[in-house]
Design an enzyme around this catalytic site. Structure first.
Site, PDB file in Angstrom:
ATOM      1  CG  HIS A 180      -0.523   0.330   2.713  1.00 24.83           C
ATOM      2  ND1 HIS A 180      -0.139  -0.597   3.431  1.00 24.83           N
ATOM      3  CD2 HIS A 180      -0.562   1.551   2.930  1.00 24.83           C
ATOM      4  CE1 HIS A 180      -0.013  -0.116   4.450  1.00 24.83           C
ATOM      5  NE2 HIS A 180       0.054   1.309   4.469  1.00 24.83           N
ATOM      6  CG  ASP A 238       0.350  -4.051   2.772  1.00 28.29           C
ATOM      7  OD1 ASP A 238       0.817  -3.654   1.911  1.00 28.29           O
ATOM      8  OD2 ASP A 238      -0.500  -3.450   3.519  1.00 28.29           O
ATOM      9  CB  SER A 258       2.560   1.508   6.603  1.00 23.87           C
ATOM     10  OG  SER A 258       1.443   1.211   7.111  1.00 23.87           O
TER      11      SER A 258
HETATM   12  N1  ARG Z   1      -4.872   0.743   7.641  1.00 24.16           N
HETATM   13  C1  ARG Z   1      -3.516   0.699   7.170  1.00 24.16           C
HETATM   14  C2  ARG Z   1      -2.986   2.068   7.047  1.00 24.16           C
HETATM   15  O1  ARG Z   1      -3.510   2.926   7.971  1.00 24.16           O
HETATM   16  C3  ARG Z   1      -3.417  -0.044   5.783  1.00 24.16           C
HETATM   17  C4  ARG Z   1      -4.127   0.777   4.761  1.00 24.16           C
HETATM   18  C5  ARG Z   1      -4.172   0.325   3.284  1.00 24.16           C
HETATM   19  N2  ARG Z   1      -5.156  -0.925   3.152  1.00 24.16           N
HETATM   20  C6  ARG Z   1      -6.215  -0.501   2.697  1.00 24.16           C
HETATM   21  N3  ARG Z   1      -6.967  -1.633   2.710  1.00 24.16           N
HETATM   22  N4  ARG Z   1      -6.772   0.613   2.303  1.00 24.16           N
HETATM   23  O2  ARG Z   1      -2.437   2.680   6.413  1.00 24.16           O
HETATM   24  N1  ASP Z   2      -1.401   1.483   8.048  1.00 24.31           N
HETATM   25  C1  ASP Z   2      -0.517   2.565   8.668  1.00 24.31           C
HETATM   26  C2  ASP Z   2       0.325   3.112   7.768  1.00 24.31           C
HETATM   27  O1  ASP Z   2       0.300   3.236   6.708  1.00 24.31           O
HETATM   28  C3  ASP Z   2       0.019   2.048   9.854  1.00 24.31           C
HETATM   29  C4  ASP Z   2      -0.816   2.203  11.287  1.00 24.31           C
HETATM   30  O2  ASP Z   2      -1.618   2.982  11.043  1.00 24.31           O
HETATM   31  O3  ASP Z   2      -0.680   1.406  12.104  1.00 24.31           O
HETATM   32  O4  ASP Z   2       1.212   3.691   8.106  1.00 24.31           O
END
Ligand code: ARG
Ligand code: ASP
Length: 710
Positions: A82, A217, A645
């Protein structure tokens, strides 16, 4: 009785297994003693030493947002799928969509350049509070800010650095301390490999922020340098970067309670706010932002479900909007469930009992936050409306453009930047659909906002049905939505229209959408923005004082500065959790669990044939664990946030064991109220990463570059 004693014992070990408050530590100030007690075998100097190679030399900020790490002697970089998403997308064509199919360079010649993408190394960190706060004792407000900025400039000028280095001076503890970071930026970053989204984004929005998780990921890039191994713009003559250090990759089995630490660039946390501020977030601003996105997402989803082209066009946008929408929902739930406000109030009482002077600070903060609340709420709605309406985002850009043009500031460079930004929006913009989104969120906004904040005729906008007709009509005649057929359509005649800026500006000024947005913005700036900013200056000064008082008074607590996108170390243990009554989460998921979620043809849970074959034939090589299955994701008690991330999760010896990418639902309030019982970070297991590279992608040449610890 015995039972009670036992559980009391269990509780106390839970409380002591990791630092009580989580923590994101400045790498030069980690608590080495505690890390060693928790199991670390290396020293703090092995993690960060400005004078010699250390783990810091393998950790970079990836393109200003995420984190990445070097995993070979040839500058091979690992980050999340991502995090590389936009770059993977940008190399995609209709014939070969790399998001769908994945991408694996056959050799270095096949690696794909990404103009504009950078990585930053931090080569030195110094506390510089004395220099920056010199002569500021009796200053406040604008005078204080000016003196601080002057001191920062003077400090930077006095340092001897190389031409490829920069210095960034950042406040910590709300301005009670300052730190200087020496940064080296590399600019030739090439895409090496990425699994298909059906692995790299497996579970998509449904599984996002959720444990148990089964997502691969990750994606890979490579840093290129000039022939002296120094930063350089892209050139085909550049060579793979030779790092001072790269991370060996462990494929040893993990056990619960194994020591682990995460090294990266957490973006923003607010752990030291007063109770009143947390209450406002929980009851007012988060719910407002959630409400706007509820409507936007639902409206997009209706069309995405029935129209495949829209589905593709809006995939990235939808994921972005849904990501924080879902996080805020979890955050509010977690804050409520963990009684965060009540606990903060008790904490404040405790502080006051030890240091009565703190009461004044808290009372003043409470008063200022209450005063700011209505403005803040309006700001939350306003900014979410603009962010979730491409039509208004466009109108906003043109609005700024008109002002810049009239101020004589539109040189060729600025025009190019604006055109690029516009093209980027138009590329994935469905004006008709967006008019619908805009109409609906405007109705919410008009209904939820006090009349005194809105332009005069805004009352009419309370009626959603009326808005739908109105927005559709306006968007059909506006020159900025791309819906008209005439020559004044900016989306279709960008170069031509920008060639005669005088006429363009005259026409833009007559555009109904720009006029409407202009009224809306003017009223926001006058009724809200000024007030929020003025009150925030007072709050910042009080928060600085409150922070200092917390640190002076609560001697037992170990304080760390809130995240601010600077390099940090967080540590903890590999662990499952017990988030609700009778619910226990294991710490590790496996490929069998990936298969359990498989829904053929589904946009979130489909799987590539080849992965299914590997599962059916159990062709796991050295990548299975003691269960005979391939471990996929695991959780630990590391305190992480957005920006972490792509961060490496390391073991007691500094070997890579996982790739951080998310947190679990029950702990998403960790940015405001870290709770070691509920908060877990989620990582991709290195075994799954290597399994996908080796067995799925057949990219053995990449495995051969790595140093694998068995
Ligand atoms: N929650 C994670 C972060 O804040 C991963 C986001 C990417 N994945 C998604 N399904 N949008 O960045
Ligand atoms: N998914 C988040 C990021 O892209 C990580 C988190 O918020 O735990 O940095």
């Amino acid at each position: 009785m015995k039972r009670i004693l036992l559980s009391a014992f269990a509780l106390s070990t839970v409380m002591t297994f990791a630092q009580q408050y989580g923590g994101m530590w400045i790498p030069t100030e980690v608590n080495e003693k505690e890390m060693k007690e928790l199991g670390m075998k290396i020293s703090a100097k092995d993690i960060f030493d400005p004078t010699k190679a250390s783990i810091k030399d393998a950790v970079v900020q990836f393109d200003g947002g995420c984190t990445a790490e070097i995993i070979s002697g040839k500058g091979l970089l690992l980050t999340n799928h991502h995090c590389g998403y936009d770059n993977i997308q940008s190399h995609s064509t209709v014939e070969n969509d790399l998001l769908t199919n994945g991408f694996w360079a056959k050799d270095m010649n096949g690696e794909l350049p990404n103009p504009g993408v950078t990585v930053d190394f931090i080569t030195d960190i110094k506390e510089v509070t004395k220099d920056i706060l010199a002569g500021t004792d009796n200053l406040s407000g604008a005078d204080l800010s000016k003196k601080i900025n002057d001191n920062i400039d003077a400090y930077k000028k006095a340092q001897k650095i190389e031409s490829y280095q920069t210095i960034s001076v950042r406040p910590m503890y709300y301005g009670n301390k300052y730190y200087a970071f020496v940064i080296e930026t590399y600019k030739d970053i090439r895409l090496v490999g990425a699994p298909p989204s059906s692995i790299g984004k497996y579970g998509s929005d449904t599984d996002n922020w959720v444990w148990p998780r089964h997502t691969g990921d990750f994606s890979m890039f490579r840093i290129y340098a000039d022939k002296n191994n120094k930063p350089a713009e892209y050139s085909k003559d550049n060579i793979p970067y030779t790092p001072k250090h790269f991370l060996p990759i462990s494929i040893k089995d993990k056990k619960e309670d194994d020591f682990t630490f995460v090294f990266g660039f957490p973006g923003r946390t607010t752990e030291y706010l007063p109770a009143i501020a947390v209450e406002k977030i929980m009851l007012e601003t988060d719910p407002a932002m959630i409400a706007v996105r509820d409507i936007a997402l639902k409206t997009l989803d209706e069309k995405m479900r029935v129209d495949p082209a829209t589905k593709i066009k809006y995939a990235s946008k939808y994921a972005r909007v849904a990501n924080y929408w879902k996080k805020w929902i979890g955050e509010v739930e977690g804050l409520k469930k963990s009684n965060a406000v009540e606990k903060k109030k008790q904490y404040e009482q405790m502080l006051i009992s030890k240091n009565p002077g703190i009461k004044t600070t808290i009372d003043q903060l409470t008063q200022k936050y209450n005063e700011q609340a209505p403005y803040n709420l309006h700001r939350a709605y306003y900014s979410e409306i603009v962010r979730n309406s491409d039509t208004f985002t466009l109108a906003g850009l043109f609005n700024n453009y008109i002002q810049s043009y009239e101020a004589g500031k539109m040189d060729a460079k600025n025009i190019d930047a604006l055109k690029a930004r516009l093209a980027d929006i138009y590329k994935d913009y469905d004006a008709e659909l967006d008019a619908k989104v805009t109409a609906k969120i405007l109705a919410l906004y008009a209904n939820k906002t006090e009349a005194k904040f809105l332009p005069k005729d805004f009352d009419q906008l309370k009626n959603e049905t009326r808005n739908l007709g109105m927005m559709d009509n306006v968007s059909k005649i506006s020159m900025i939505t791309g819906r008209t057929k005439d020559d004044n359509n900016v989306a279709k005649n960008m170069d031509k229209l920008f060639a005669d800026q005088k006429t363009l500006v005259e026409n833009l000024k007559k555009d109904p959408l720009i006029q409407m947005f202009g009224a809306f913005k003017t009223s926001y700036l006058e009724t809200t923005d000024k007030q929020v900013t003025a009150l925030q200056t007072d709050i910042d000064a009080l928060q600085k004082k409150f922070m200092a008082q917390q640190m002076e008074t609560d001697k037992d607590r170990k304080f760390f500065p809130d995240a601010n996108s600077t390099l940090r170390v967080t540590y903890g243990k590999v662990r499952g959790s017990n988030p609700r009554d009778a619910v226990t989460y294991g710490y590790q998921t496996h490929l069998a669990g990936v298969m359990e979620k498989y829904i053929p043809g589904d946009y979130e849970f489909d799987l590539p044939k080849k992965l299914i074959n590997l599962y059916n034939t159990k062709d796991y090589g050295i990548y299975k664990d003691k269960t005979g299955d391939v471990p996929v994701n695991f959780t630990a008690t590391n305190h992480t946030t957005g920006g972490n991330s792509g961060s490496p999760a390391l073991d007691a010896n500094g070997n890579l064991i996982g790739l951080n990418f998310d947190r679990q639902w029950e702990g998403t309030m960790s940015d405001i109220n870290y709770d070691p019982r509920l908060c877990r970070n989620i990582m991709v297991d290195t075994k799954y990463i290597l399994f996908v590279i080796d067995k799925y992608a057949d990219a053995k040449w990449l495995i051969n570059e790595m140093k694998i610890v068995k």
